[in-house]
Design an enzyme around this catalytic site. Structure first.
Site, PDB file in Angstrom:
ATOM      1  N   HIS A 149       0.811  -1.220   0.000  1.00 38.72           N
ATOM      2  CA  HIS A 149       0.000   0.000   0.000  1.00 38.72           C
ATOM      3  C   HIS A 149       0.850   1.278   0.000  1.00 38.72           C
ATOM      4  CE1 HIS A 149      -2.922   2.816   2.255  1.00 38.72           C
ATOM      5  NE2 HIS A 149      -3.274   2.779   0.993  1.00 38.72           N
ATOM      6  N   GLU A 161       2.972   0.515   3.226  1.00 36.73           N
ATOM      7  CA  GLU A 161       2.542  -0.505   4.189  1.00 36.73           C
ATOM      8  C   GLU A 161       2.521  -1.859   3.470  1.00 36.73           C
ATOM      9  OE1 GLU A 161      -0.481   2.118   7.027  1.00 36.73           O
ATOM     10  OE2 GLU A 161      -1.308   1.183   5.241  1.00 36.73           O
ATOM     11  N   ASN A 199      -4.472   4.813   7.798  1.00 35.38           N
ATOM     12  CA  ASN A 199      -5.868   5.219   7.604  1.00 35.38           C
ATOM     13  C   ASN A 199      -6.756   4.887   8.792  1.00 35.38           C
ATOM     14  OD1 ASN A 199      -5.604   6.553   5.203  1.00 35.38           O
ATOM     15  ND2 ASN A 199      -5.961   4.730   3.954  1.00 35.38           N
TER      16      ASN A 199
HETATM   17  P1  NAI Z   1      -7.787   6.106 -10.174  1.00 34.44           P
HETATM   18  O1  NAI Z   1      -9.250   6.182 -10.390  1.00 34.44           O
HETATM   19  O2  NAI Z   1      -6.960   7.322 -10.323  1.00 34.44           O
HETATM   20  O3  NAI Z   1      -7.175   4.990 -11.153  1.00 34.44           O
HETATM   21  C1  NAI Z   1      -7.721   3.709 -11.325  1.00 34.44           C
HETATM   22  C2  NAI Z   1      -7.390   3.274 -12.756  1.00 34.44           C
HETATM   23  O4  NAI Z   1      -7.745   1.893 -12.896  1.00 34.44           O
HETATM   24  C3  NAI Z   1      -8.164   4.048 -13.815  1.00 34.44           C
HETATM   25  O5  NAI Z   1      -7.239   4.582 -14.745  1.00 34.44           O
HETATM   26  C4  NAI Z   1      -9.080   2.998 -14.456  1.00 34.44           C
HETATM   27  O6  NAI Z   1      -9.254   3.197 -15.832  1.00 34.44           O
HETATM   28  C5  NAI Z   1      -8.303   1.726 -14.191  1.00 34.44           C
HETATM   29  N1  NAI Z   1      -9.125   0.518 -14.167  1.00 34.44           N
HETATM   30  C6  NAI Z   1     -10.335   0.343 -13.583  1.00 34.44           C
HETATM   31  N2  NAI Z   1     -10.746  -0.931 -13.753  1.00 34.44           N
HETATM   32  C7  NAI Z   1      -9.769  -1.563 -14.449  1.00 34.44           C
HETATM   33  C8  NAI Z   1      -9.597  -2.901 -14.903  1.00 34.44           C
HETATM   34  N3  NAI Z   1     -10.518  -3.833 -14.686  1.00 34.44           N
HETATM   35  N4  NAI Z   1      -8.458  -3.199 -15.569  1.00 34.44           N
HETATM   36  C9  NAI Z   1      -7.512  -2.268 -15.797  1.00 34.44           C
HETATM   37  N5  NAI Z   1      -7.616  -0.982 -15.397  1.00 34.44           N
HETATM   38  C10 NAI Z   1      -8.737  -0.643 -14.715  1.00 34.44           C
HETATM   39  O7  NAI Z   1      -7.607   5.439  -8.723  1.00 34.44           O
HETATM   40  P2  NAI Z   1      -6.347   5.538  -7.756  1.00 34.44           P
HETATM   41  O8  NAI Z   1      -6.519   6.694  -6.852  1.00 34.44           O
HETATM   42  O9  NAI Z   1      -5.113   5.380  -8.547  1.00 34.44           O
HETATM   43  O10 NAI Z   1      -6.584   4.230  -6.855  1.00 34.44           O
HETATM   44  C11 NAI Z   1      -6.253   2.950  -7.308  1.00 34.44           C
HETATM   45  C12 NAI Z   1      -6.156   2.027  -6.116  1.00 34.44           C
HETATM   46  O11 NAI Z   1      -5.176   2.508  -5.188  1.00 34.44           O
HETATM   47  C13 NAI Z   1      -7.451   1.857  -5.314  1.00 34.44           C
HETATM   48  O12 NAI Z   1      -7.518   0.533  -4.840  1.00 34.44           O
HETATM   49  C14 NAI Z   1      -7.268   2.836  -4.177  1.00 34.44           C
HETATM   50  O13 NAI Z   1      -7.990   2.465  -3.020  1.00 34.44           O
HETATM   51  C15 NAI Z   1      -5.785   2.702  -3.914  1.00 34.44           C
HETATM   52  N6  NAI Z   1      -5.137   3.850  -3.265  1.00 34.44           N
HETATM   53  C16 NAI Z   1      -5.475   5.139  -3.590  1.00 34.44           C
HETATM   54  C17 NAI Z   1      -4.846   6.208  -2.972  1.00 34.44           C
HETATM   55  C18 NAI Z   1      -5.200   7.621  -3.336  1.00 34.44           C
HETATM   56  O14 NAI Z   1      -4.914   8.528  -2.523  1.00 34.44           O
HETATM   57  N7  NAI Z   1      -5.781   7.884  -4.481  1.00 34.44           N
HETATM   58  C19 NAI Z   1      -3.813   5.999  -1.954  1.00 34.44           C
HETATM   59  C20 NAI Z   1      -3.465   4.610  -1.757  1.00 34.44           C
HETATM   60  C21 NAI Z   1      -4.146   3.582  -2.361  1.00 34.44           C
END
Ligand code: NAI
Length: 396
Positions: A149, A161, A199
């Site tokens: 993480h 993490e 978190n």
């Molecule tokens: P985001 O919405 O910016 O990016 C997610 C990406 O995944 C998008 O580009 C989308 O097109 C793609 N996607 C969705 N379904 C897909 C699939 N089946 N196959 C391939 N690509 C797919 O989200 P973000 O913020 O990058 O978060 C991603 C993960 O990281 C989540 O699990 C979130 O909980 C976790 N996370 C987010 C943080 C944040 O502050 N934004 C911090 C730490 C973890």
């Protein structure tokens, strides 16, 4: 038995990233900077162009600031391949998933990935709120699955993490931690429980600040001023919620609350819910607790010393109580808890170290005073603090 357990990851390992959003693109850049070959995949239309534009912008900025050479920027770019099919993950030694925060979608992608990669590929999720064990359960070999993480932005925040699920082989944890350490990150190990370390422990920073506001003790600007002045935090809770986005911050609180079977310690607030409903998301929407439009005048805090100290101590003791409880429940070690809060969310000091400085008795008594005032379970002192007072112990 698969050979995963013995696999040593290094800069020679091929890394696959699924999802090229905020987190996936950052993680890809971190891995490629360390010299790893990276393949990255995303299903969204235009995601490849968006990814390359973002990477070019980041690297150009680093070159301009003379943080890296032009050659280094070129080599980072050369290390990353945006691919249009998961078959290109065949030779990956480590796959990190950073797609939408949805258990079913994540499980489906890992079922697919497992049919493509070799038996000794380590699988990881960057989920911030889902159970690692539940995602791993969709795999034929859950023992090779681990939570990795990162914090946002992944290129800048040092903390990562590492979370073993119920079936994760201990050697996989060691191997995963080693490669993330080699990327220059600070790793801590967390138990697979909601919010992991950061978190979970950070919840009162937001929740208690809002509660103080709701009770009418002070306004947003005064609470922010107090926490910065007397707590030494870089940002106040309301400034930080506006920075993170009230929608995101509210969802994390709501998820942690639900996952803890409605423990009142993590209860979300109507104040923040209404902010989200009003689309006052914070900086990104131009308005949140504060107005970010051009010419807007920042509200003046009430710089009353006694009020300020009272407010910041109440929030700080609630944070300390949460950190003590995480230690009591073996969510992480003492050192990892303190490291996580300083490296993951920039706290000025580790909370357990801070507790020693403030006095365990004082922290315990403050919690008991709050409980006596409110009679709400939210203010129950952690058993850890009670035990330490009884035994006259300190954290360090
Ligand atoms: P985001 O919405 O910016 O990016 C997610 C990406 O995944 C998008 O580009 C989308 O097109 C793609 N996607 C969705 N379904 C897909 C699939 N089946 N196959 C391939 N690509 C797919 O989200 P973000 O913020 O990058 O978060 C991603 C993960 O990281 C989540 O699990 C979130 O909980 C976790 N996370 C987010 C943080 C944040 O502050 N934004 C911090 C730490 C973890």
């Amino acid at each position: 038995m698969p050979t995963t357990i013995n696999q040593q990851l290094s800069t020679k390992s091929k890394v696959g990233i699924i999802g090229a959003g905020a987190m996936g693109s950052g993680i890809a850049e971190v891995a490629a900077t360390a010299g790893n070959e990276v393949v990255i995949y995303d299903t969204a239309v235009g995601s490849s162009d968006k990814f390359h534009q973002g990477l070019d912008k980041n690297l150009s900025r680093l070159v301009e600031k003379e943080k890296i050479s032009r050659d280094k920027a070129d080599s980072i770019k050369k290390n990353i391949h945006f691919v249009s099919h998961l078959d290109s993950f065949k030779e990956c030694n480590l796959v990190i998933e950073a797609i939408v925060e949805n258990l079913q979608v994540k499980q489906e992608i890992f079922e697919k990935i497992e049919s493509i990669v070799t038996d000794d590929c380590i699988l990881a999720s960057n989920t911030s709120s889902l159970s690692i064990t539940a995602i791993a359960a969709s795999c034929l070999q859950p023992q090779r699955f681990v939570g990795i993480h990162f914090f946002n932005p992944a290129t800048i925040m040092p903390l990562v993490e590492i979370i073993p699920g119920v079936d994760t082989d201990p050697q996989i944890l060691v191997n995963a931690r080693k490669i993330i350490d080699s990327w220059g990150k600070v790793t801590v190990v967390a138990k697979d429980t909601p919010g992991f370390i950061v978190n979970r422990i950070a919840r009162p920073f937001y929740g208690e600040a809002i509660r103080i506001y709701e009770e009418g003790f002070a306004d947003f600007a005064t609470i922010d001023w107090a926490v910065k002045t007397y707590g030494g935090f870089k940002m106040g809770p309301f400034e930080l919620m506006d920075f993170i986005g009230n929608d995101i911050n509210y969802t994390v609180t709501e998820t942690v609350y639900k996952e803890f079977w409605n423990d009142p310690r993590y209860k979300p607030s109507f104040t923040q819910k209404r902010m989200v409903e009003a689309k006052r998301l914070g900086r990104k929407s131009g308005k949140g607790y504060y107005d970010y439009s051009e010419g807007a005048i920042a509200p003046e805090p009430n710089k009353d010393e006694e009020l300020g100290q009272h407010i910041s101590w109440r929030i700080l003791v609630m944070l300390i109580n949460e950190a003590a409880d995480a230690l009591y429940l073996n969510i992480a070690t003492r050192d990892d808890i303190d490291l996580a809060m300083t490296k993951g969310v920039n706290y000025p000091k580790g909370l357990l170290k801070w507790a020693d400085e403030m006095g365990i008795q004082h922290c315990h008594d403050t919690m008991d005073r709050l409980y006596a005032e409110y009679h709400e379970d939210r203010y129950r002192a952690s058993t850890q603090l009670r035990k330490m007072v009884r035994e006259g112990k300190r954290f360090y």
